[in-house]
Enzyme design. Structure first.
Site, PDB file in Angstrom:
ATOM      1  N   HIS A 185      -4.340  10.307  -3.799  1.00  0.00           N
ATOM      2  CA  HIS A 185      -5.055   9.430  -2.947  1.00  0.00           C
ATOM      3  C   HIS A 185      -5.993  10.215  -2.015  1.00  0.00           C
ATOM      4  O   HIS A 185      -7.095  10.037  -1.851  1.00  0.00           O
ATOM      5  CB  HIS A 185      -4.015   8.636  -1.893  1.00  0.00           C
ATOM      6  CG  HIS A 185      -3.504   7.536  -2.672  1.00  0.00           C
ATOM      7  ND1 HIS A 185      -2.577   7.570  -3.667  1.00  0.00           N
ATOM      8  CD2 HIS A 185      -3.431   6.175  -2.239  1.00  0.00           C
ATOM      9  CE1 HIS A 185      -2.185   6.442  -4.012  1.00  0.00           C
ATOM     10  NE2 HIS A 185      -2.782   5.453  -3.024  1.00  0.00           N
ATOM     11  N   HIS A 188       4.257  11.764   0.581  1.00  0.00           N
ATOM     12  CA  HIS A 188       3.689  13.253   0.438  1.00  0.00           C
ATOM     13  C   HIS A 188       3.821  13.787   1.836  1.00  0.00           C
ATOM     14  O   HIS A 188       4.071  13.506   2.904  1.00  0.00           O
ATOM     15  CB  HIS A 188       1.863  13.139   0.512  1.00  0.00           C
ATOM     16  CG  HIS A 188       1.461  12.592  -0.577  1.00  0.00           C
ATOM     17  ND1 HIS A 188       1.670  13.458  -1.976  1.00  0.00           N
ATOM     18  CD2 HIS A 188       0.657  11.574  -1.107  1.00  0.00           C
ATOM     19  CE1 HIS A 188       1.084  12.725  -2.961  1.00  0.00           C
ATOM     20  NE2 HIS A 188       0.631  11.822  -2.717  1.00  0.00           N
TER      21      HIS A 188
END
Length: 355
Positions: free
Chosen positions: A115, A174
């Site tokens: 992303h 993440h």
């Protein structure tokens, strides 16, 4: 790595505890960075108003996501939501509690962040394109305006990147160092394509050869490591094991799903740009009018939103990959060839009737 992971968990806990009220905004920013939105939102808008920028965006997004996949296979990055359950560094099984969300349970390795890399790729392309446009025809009077524009656009760029990074860390998909690597990697890929003008005149053969190379390299790399007894899909069973809700596991987050999606888009762009429909729409006198571009952009966005209703069956993995490739290939075909040609013919017919 344990040092980065352990301190990353502390940051995630801080965000989830003190910024829980901002979940809606952070979830929105996570969607802003979703690589799939490059093809459904950013690309159709950019291509209809500037074909050079739109074409570059697809190349940057595809190559960037492909490199992201290769690096994920090399770096073996863990994701926070499963790492806290798998690690042995916490004594007496006192693993930290990380909250999970519907978008947390991605199944691929975590480093670098896809992303963050995708967001930095496309926004870097858009910002540099906007700045290069303002430079054209600039005189001494407009130098100050250009500097203000430069400061504003890069401020927006970094605001978006930081927001996307925080959102990915907040949902525990993440670690902080993974999103930082993603942003840096995306900017490097985008900058490399600033010096690759050949993509604007690439033939259909170039697109097909590039597609074939990307596919064979990825599959060959996967098979080579399998021979060495290294399972590149190691993260999938771990993700399924530790995801709080099985319904949050989606096949389109697996490593090969992203590869197939990107290859489909690049394949479709190659056919679309070299199609007779695209060439005919380019020759039309309406191609450079604002009304033509606005109509194409609005139609593209509307039709592409309908793609979300086309649910691909996930019970058979190989069928899913084939259909995903076809669906992805149809996106640039629709945006680049079908819609401009259709709008061109409609405006041509209405022009004849008015005469």
């Amino acid at each position: 790595m344990d040092f980065l992971h352990r301190n990353g968990v502390l940051i995630i806990q801080h965000l989830q505890k003190d910024y829980r009220a901002y979940y809606t905004f952070l979830n929105f920013m996570s969607n802003v960075g979703d690589p799939r939105n490059i093809f459904f939102i950013y690309f159709p808008l950019c291509f209809q108003f500037n074909q050079t920028v739109g074409t570059k965006m697809i190349w940057v997004a595809v190559i960037g996501d492909w490199l992201n996949l290769i690096f994920k296979w090399i770096l073996f990055g863990h994701r926070p939501y499963w790492w806290v359950q798998e690690t042995q560094i916490y004594p007496n099984h006192s693993s930290p509690c990380l909250e999970q969300f519907p978008t947390t349970c991605e199944t691929g390795p975590g480093s670098p962040s896809g992303h963050a890399m995708g967001a930095s790729c496309v926004w870097y392309v858009m910002v540099t394109a906007a700045l290069s446009h303002t430079v054209c025809g600039m005189d001494k009077f407009s130098i100050t305006l250009h500097r203000l524009t430069w400061s504003f656009l890069w401020s927006v760029f970094w605001l978006i990147q930081i927001s996307v990074c925080i959102s990915r860390v907040f949902i525990a998909t993440h670690f902080p160092h993974q999103v930082i690597l993603g942003v840096i990697g995306g900017m490097l890929v985008a900058e490399a394509f600033e010096h690759t003008p050949g993509i604007q005149t690439a033939s259909l053969g170039t697109y097909l050869k590039t597609n074939l190379f990307l596919f064979l390299f990825a599959v060959g790399f996967y098979l080579l490591l399998r021979v060495l007894n290294i399972d590149l899909l190691w993260s999938v069973p771990i993700a399924k094991k530790w995801c709080a809700n099985p319904d949050w596991i989606h096949i389109d987050t697996t490593p090969f799903a992203g590869l197939v999606r990107n290859l489909g888009v690049l394949f479709g762009l190659g056919f679309a740009i070299n199609s007779e429909m695209f060439l005919l729409s380019c020759r039309g006198g309406n191609n450079y009018t604002l009304s033509f571009r606005l109509l194409c952009a609005l139609t593209s966005l509307t039709i592409l939103q309908l793609y979300h209703f086309l649910q691909i069956p996930t019970h058979e993995e190989h069928l899913f990959y084939v259909l995903s490739f076809c669906k992805s290939a149809s996106i640039p075909l629709t945006v680049v060839a079908f819609i401009p040609y259709s709008v061109h013919m409609l405006m041509k017919q209405s022009g004849k009737k008015s005469q």
